[in-house]
Design a protein around this motif. Structure first.
Motif, short mmCIF file in Angstrom:
data_model
loop_
_atom_site.label_atom_id
_atom_site.label_comp_id
_atom_site.label_asym_id
_atom_site.label_seq_id
_atom_site.Cartn_x
_atom_site.Cartn_y
_atom_site.Cartn_z
N ALA A 11 0.83 -1.21 0.00
CA ALA A 11 0.00 0.00 0.00
C ALA A 11 0.87 1.26 0.00
N MET A 12 1.94 1.25 0.78
CA MET A 12 2.82 2.42 0.81
C MET A 12 3.52 2.62 -0.54
N THR A 13 3.94 1.53 -1.17
CA THR A 13 4.59 1.62 -2.47
C THR A 13 3.62 2.14 -3.52
N ALA A 14 2.42 1.61 -3.54
CA ALA A 14 1.42 2.05 -4.52
C ALA A 14 1.07 3.52 -4.32
N THR A 15 0.91 3.93 -3.08
CA THR A 15 0.60 5.34 -2.80
C THR A 15 1.76 6.24 -3.17
N GLY A 16 2.98 5.80 -2.89
CA GLY A 16 4.17 6.58 -3.24
C GLY A 16 4.31 6.76 -4.74
N VAL A 17 4.10 5.68 -5.49
CA VAL A 17 4.19 5.78 -6.96
C VAL A 17 3.08 6.66 -7.49
N TYR A 18 1.87 6.54 -6.96
CA TYR A 18 0.76 7.39 -7.39
C TYR A 18 1.09 8.87 -7.16
N LEU A 19 1.63 9.18 -6.00
CA LEU A 19 1.98 10.57 -5.71
C LEU A 19 3.11 11.07 -6.60
N MET A 20 4.06 10.19 -6.93
CA MET A 20 5.18 10.61 -7.77
C MET A 20 4.76 10.84 -9.22
N LEU A 21 3.63 10.29 -9.64
CA LEU A 21 3.15 10.50 -10.99
C LEU A 21 2.32 11.78 -11.13
N LEU A 26 5.43 19.04 -5.15
CA LEU A 26 5.31 18.79 -3.72
C LEU A 26 4.75 17.38 -3.48
N ARG A 27 3.78 16.97 -4.29
CA ARG A 27 3.27 15.60 -4.19
C ARG A 27 4.36 14.61 -4.56
N TYR A 28 5.18 14.95 -5.55
CA TYR A 28 6.30 14.10 -5.92
C TYR A 28 7.23 13.90 -4.72
N LEU A 29 7.49 14.96 -3.98
CA LEU A 29 8.36 14.89 -2.82
C LEU A 29 7.76 13.98 -1.74
N PHE A 30 6.46 14.11 -1.49
CA PHE A 30 5.80 13.25 -0.50
C PHE A 30 5.81 11.78 -0.96
N GLY A 31 5.64 11.55 -2.25
CA GLY A 31 5.70 10.19 -2.78
C GLY A 31 7.09 9.60 -2.63
N LEU A 32 8.12 10.42 -2.81
CA LEU A 32 9.49 9.96 -2.64
C LEU A 32 9.75 9.55 -1.19
N ILE A 33 9.25 10.32 -0.26
CA ILE A 33 9.40 9.99 1.16
C ILE A 33 8.68 8.68 1.47
N LEU A 34 7.46 8.54 0.96
CA LEU A 34 6.67 7.35 1.23
C LEU A 34 7.31 6.11 0.60
N LEU A 35 7.83 6.24 -0.60
CA LEU A 35 8.49 5.12 -1.26
C LEU A 35 9.77 4.72 -0.52
N SER A 36 10.51 5.69 -0.02
CA SER A 36 11.72 5.40 0.75
C SER A 36 11.37 4.65 2.04
N ASN A 37 10.32 5.07 2.71
CA ASN A 37 9.92 4.39 3.94
C ASN A 37 9.38 2.99 3.65
N ALA A 38 8.72 2.81 2.51
CA ALA A 38 8.23 1.48 2.14
C ALA A 38 9.40 0.53 1.88
N ALA A 39 10.46 1.03 1.25
CA ALA A 39 11.64 0.20 1.02
C ALA A 39 12.30 -0.18 2.34
N ASN A 40 12.38 0.75 3.28
CA ASN A 40 12.95 0.44 4.59
C ASN A 40 12.13 -0.61 5.33
N LEU A 41 10.82 -0.48 5.25
CA LEU A 41 9.95 -1.45 5.91
C LEU A 41 10.04 -2.82 5.25
#
Length: 122
Positions: A11-21, A26-41
């Protein structure tokens, strides 16, 4: 527990990719943060969550007693956090610079905007 973490990472990866598109930087930046946290998790979940003893070898033994916690995923996550923070800081500086120069965060209107002349007009 592993299934719940897998669903959360998905879910975090899907949301991060959606925001990066999205066309907004600013949404791209939030998606990047979310994708980074998904990779850590994901790395954390791959290391198998356990309440095992620390990976210490007692005196007189060649190997630690079984079961022990795996320290490698934790070290990888710490490295990924530092790299992710550096990437976030760099991307934030780029976003701020784009906004100051072009006056917008929308990537669609950035293509149409012309940057101001660097040396002034003579």
């Amino acid at each position: 527990m592993d299934t719940a973490l897998a669903v959360l990472v998905g879910a975090m990866t899907a949301t991060g990719v959606y925001l990066m598109l999205a066309p907004n930087l600013l949404r791209y930046l939030f998606g990047l943060i979310l994708l980074s946290n998904a990779a850590n998790l994901a790395i954390f979940a791959a290391g198998r969550l356990t309440r095992a003893v620390p990976p210490l070898v007692p005196e007189g033994l060649d190997v630690p007693p079984v079961p022990v916690a795996n320290a490698l995923p934790q070290a990888m996550i710490l490295t990924a956090i530092v790299i992710g923070f550096g990437l976030l800081a760099f991307t934030l500086a780029l976003v701020v610079s784009c906004y100051r120069q072009l006056g917008t965060l929308n990537s669609d209107t950035m293509r149409l905007a012309e940057p101001p002349a660097a040396g002034g007009e003579h």
